[in-house]
Enzyme design. Structure first.
Site, PDB file in Angstrom:
ATOM      1  N   HIS A 194      16.341  14.681   8.337  1.00 50.78           N
ATOM      2  CA  HIS A 194      15.023  15.165   7.915  1.00 50.78           C
ATOM      3  C   HIS A 194      15.065  15.866   6.557  1.00 50.78           C
ATOM      4  O   HIS A 194      14.034  16.000   5.891  1.00 50.78           O
ATOM      5  CB  HIS A 194      14.453  16.116   8.966  1.00 50.78           C
ATOM      6  N   SER A 311     -12.092  13.786  11.861  1.00 52.24           N
ATOM      7  CA  SER A 311     -11.384  12.513  11.745  1.00 52.24           C
ATOM      8  C   SER A 311     -10.766  12.137  13.088  1.00 52.24           C
ATOM      9  O   SER A 311     -10.729  12.932  14.039  1.00 52.24           O
ATOM     10  CB  SER A 311     -10.284  12.633  10.697  1.00 52.24           C
ATOM     11  N   ASP A 435       7.544  -6.302  11.203  1.00 50.97           N
ATOM     12  CA  ASP A 435       7.890  -7.602  11.785  1.00 50.97           C
ATOM     13  C   ASP A 435       9.095  -8.154  11.031  1.00 50.97           C
ATOM     14  O   ASP A 435       9.011  -8.497   9.862  1.00 50.97           O
ATOM     15  CB  ASP A 435       6.694  -8.547  11.678  1.00 50.97           C
TER      16      ASP A 435
END
Length: 491
Positions: A194, A311, A435
């Protein structure tokens, strides 16, 4: 994931707990797991024509997460009747070849964090001998169960998750595991440091790798939006906030600044008493929540809808947070803290490029009591608070001072025994767009939410505008949450 949530989790651990004691539940589970064997552990290197040496400094947004545990994601790909031969002769070679090509664009990710004695802070270093650790394994576990939404033991995903090696002297940036489920599919696991990558950066790397793999051309080029920028000069830090965060970590861990260590303070994942599940909010659910919140807010405060930032993110968080607080129980005066990380790329002046690879996020948090969540208009209360916080960010009220990390710790102390809620992931990342040439992922899981108890967020796989919410809780809490979540939407 919110910094505070993880810090309080660490504080609850006994300081004198031995490594063996910490690992024992995980070791016991591994002994009985359906992970049959590890076929190989190797390194994938960038092409030989790549640069021979690169070094990058850590910015203030990196050092904020310096000791944070790795971020771990799993991408499940379902292929019915996947045979051993096809997996080892076609899938693995293509994944390795395209990974090498991807690393030619992302060279620092093949390197390590190091911290020489003459350096004031760690930095990222890549040399021609560096590469990414790749484990190839095989499992006889139930692919459908592991890649599903239902309640199952949290530790079940741990054997699929690659370990990110860290030591006093060196820390890997990323590690990868590819696991075959014969006749079912395969899984790609990514662990990332991180202090080097935030969620957007890690997702961009996976998308770049999957794009190049799908092209099946060693001379293929990345799409313009996937070409990474590692230019650290775009992050301005004239007052030395980066070093303030380094010193905060030394203070928090009560360690000697002269005894430098790159070991992250990761908790041992896989508490055998915790379970994992995924819940979904449809676009219609979000619409109903918005209408309900607007009605409550206007009734209680007179605020008009144009004054609120309702939102999908705000409404999802408000509803899930309320259900979670109710599920965890306790007295109404029990303290709660919730937070989220905001992407600052477009909010800094001048803006940071959208393809910047590194950390450019900062945590924001609010403190309240359990009673604020559990009252009749609890969802509206949380939504309004989150709306105000986001409006403030949009007005330029950004975090990132020398006192930020220290203030987080003080906020943590203000709610002893309280409920700490944080977020991992984002509905902006489109993780289901990765993908590799064998179809979109059936499921994407943020495994590392089992380390600190955060909530995992992702845009729904079906691209309908819905949201996936991943949770790891005690079994009793999960059952209570599931009931509240479903009943609340019905009502």
């Amino acid at each position: 994931m919110i910094v505070i949530n993880w810090l309080i989790y660490l504080k609850k651990k006994k300081d004198n707990l031995s490594l063996f004691q910490s690992l024992s539940p995980f070791i016991d589970f591994m002994a009985s797991t359906d992970m049959d064997k590890i076929h190989e552990v190797t390194k994938v290197f960038p092409p030989s024509l790549s640069a021979t040496e690169i070094s990058l400094p850590l910015t203030m947004y990196d050092t904020l997460w310096f000791k944070f545990h790795p971020v771990e994601r799993l991408f499940f790909y379902q292929i019915t009747d996947l045979a051993h031969h096809f997996f080892y002769s076609e899938i693995i070679p293509k994944l390795k070849q395209s990974l090498s090509l991807t690393l030619s664009h992302y060279l620092p990710l093949a390197g390590h964090l190091i911290w020489p004695q003459d350096a004031p802070k760690p930095f990222i270093y890549y040399s021609s001998n560096d590469g990414v650790s790749v484990t190839v394994a095989e499992s006889t576990a139930d692919f459908t169960r592991l890649s599903g939404n239902g309640i199952r033991d949290a530790v079940e995903l741990r054997p699929l998750t690659p370990e990110l090696l860290t030591s006093d002297d060196k820390a890997a940036v990323i590690s990868i595991q590819i696991t075959l489920f014969p006749n079912q599919g395969f899984c790609i696991g990514l662990s990332s440091h991180h202090a080097v990558l935030d969620g957007k950066s890690a997702t961009m790397f996976i998308k770049s790798w999957s794009y190049l793999c799908k092209q099946s051309d060693k001379d293929a080029n990345l799409l313009l939006e996937l070409i990474p920028s590692f230019d650290r000069t775009v992050i301005k830090d004239p007052t030395g906030i980066d070093m303030a965060y380094i010193n905060n970590w030394f203070s928090f861990t009560k360690s000697d600044p002269k005894k430098r260590s790159l070991k992250v303070l990761q908790t041992i994942g896989g508490n055998p008493n915790r379970v994992r599940a995924t819940f979904q909010l449809s676009r219609d659910d979000i619409k109903k929540l918005r209408n309900k919140v607007l009605s409550m807010v206007e009734q209680n405060t007179g605020k008009q809808s144009k004054q609120l930032h309702l939102s999908t993110f705000v409404l999802t968080c408000a509803y899930v947070f309320v259900c979670l607080v109710k599920a965890k129980g306790g007295e109404d005066n029990r303290g709660t803290m919730l937070g989220f990380a905001a992407d600052y790329r477009s909010r800094l002046e001048p803006p940071v490029p959208a393809n910047y690879v590194g950390n450019c996020v900062m945590s924001h948090a609010m403190v309240a009591t359990k009673g604020d969540y559990t009252k009749e208009d609890g969802v509206a209360f949380v939504a309004e608070k989150l709306s105000d916080m986001i409006r403030g960010i949009e007005r330029g009220e950004l975090e990132g001072t020398k006192e930020t990390l220290e203030n987080y710790i003080e906020m943590m102390k203000s709610v002893p025994g309280g409920i700490m809620l944080g977020l991992a992931g984002s509905i902006q990342f489109d993780v289901y767009g990765s993908d590799f040439g064998w179809g979109r992922p059936k499921k994407v899981e943020i495994v590392s939410i089992d380390r600190g108890g955060a909530i995992g967020l992702a845009k729904s796989r079906d691209e309908s505008g819905g949201v996936e919410v991943g949770l790891v809780l005690e079994k009793q809490e999960m059952e209570a949450f599931a009931s509240l979540f479903v009943d609340g939407l019905k009502n």
